[in-house]
Design an enzyme around this catalytic site. Structure first.
Site, PDB file in Angstrom:
ATOM      1  N   VAL A  60      40.682  42.922  35.838  1.00 56.37           N
ATOM      2  CA  VAL A  60      42.867  42.985  35.587  1.00 56.37           C
ATOM      3  C   VAL A  60      43.115  43.391  36.039  1.00 56.37           C
ATOM      4  O   VAL A  60      43.872  42.965  37.349  1.00 56.37           O
ATOM      5  CB  VAL A  60      43.192  42.837  34.571  1.00 56.37           C
ATOM      6  CG1 VAL A  60      44.885  42.253  34.622  1.00 56.37           C
ATOM      7  CG2 VAL A  60      42.337  41.101  33.764  1.00 56.37           C
ATOM      8  N   GLY A  63      41.828  42.920  39.970  1.00 57.35           N
ATOM      9  CA  GLY A  63      42.557  41.649  40.789  1.00 57.35           C
ATOM     10  C   GLY A  63      43.939  41.673  40.666  1.00 57.35           C
ATOM     11  O   GLY A  63      43.851  41.379  42.036  1.00 57.35           O
ATOM     12  N   GLU A  64      45.025  43.013  39.802  1.00 56.95           N
ATOM     13  CA  GLU A  64      46.101  42.628  39.885  1.00 56.95           C
ATOM     14  C   GLU A  64      46.350  43.643  41.347  1.00 56.95           C
ATOM     15  O   GLU A  64      47.365  43.479  41.972  1.00 56.95           O
ATOM     16  CB  GLU A  64      46.912  42.963  38.816  1.00 56.95           C
ATOM     17  CG  GLU A  64      48.489  43.264  38.598  1.00 56.95           C
ATOM     18  CD  GLU A  64      49.385  42.987  37.353  1.00 56.95           C
ATOM     19  OE1 GLU A  64      50.618  43.460  37.475  1.00 56.95           O
ATOM     20  OE2 GLU A  64      48.634  43.408  36.358  1.00 56.95           O
ATOM     21  N   SER A  65      45.849  44.376  41.725  1.00 55.65           N
ATOM     22  CA  SER A  65      46.120  45.788  42.745  1.00 55.65           C
ATOM     23  C   SER A  65      45.721  44.850  43.720  1.00 55.65           C
ATOM     24  O   SER A  65      46.833  44.741  44.945  1.00 55.65           O
ATOM     25  CB  SER A  65      45.048  46.574  42.233  1.00 55.65           C
ATOM     26  OG  SER A  65      45.474  47.165  41.280  1.00 55.65           O
TER      27      SER A  65
END
Length: 142
Positions: A60, A63-65
């Site tokens: 996560v 992905g979020e970065s």
């Protein structure tokens, strides 16, 4: 290119902006960076659960970065993209090597950006799919 169509070298922009302390501690490295496609790698070693699997939260973070940085590149210099929703589905466990996240836009609007990030292992097998939605707003004080 940013949404205002001014030319931008995405990797140079990302290097100047920085990926943040958490992503750096996790060993993330940008490989490719544009509004249309962002790619980063992250080592499995150092980011595992006690049983040796890559931690679900590590997927996560990768992905979020990627999704947040891509949304900010799209937003342009006078706007800020902030995450308002993130979800992930883990379908395989990585136990060694590096994982690669490939971020592509689903929707690039004036006020919202939605990205999908496919994370694969060294053999190219999908391990996780992350979707992030970012709200795009004017920078504070502008």
């Amino acid at each position: 290119m940013t949404s205002d169509q001014s030319p931008v070298d995405g990797l140079e922009w990302a290097a100047r902006r920085g990926m943040g302390a958490l992503a750096e501690k996790m060993g993330m490295r940008f490989v490719e960076f544009s509004v249309e496609r962002c790619v980063a790698t992250m080592p499995v070693e150092g980011n595992t659960q006690p049983v040796g699997l890559l931690h679900g939260g590590a997927y996560v973070v990768l992905g979020e970065s990627l999704g947040s940085m891509a949304a900010n590149l799209h937003a342009g210099p006078d706007r800020l993209a902030v995450g308002i929703d993130v979800n992930a589905t883990h379908t395989r466990s990585a136990t060694s090597g590096v994982v690669t996240g490939v971020c592509t836009p689903i929707h690039l609007g004036r006020n919202l950006a939605v990205h999908e990030i496919a994370v694969t292992d060294d053999q190219g097998r999908r391990c996780s799919t992350i979707r992030i939605t970012n709200l795009i707003k004017d920078m504070p004080g502008r």
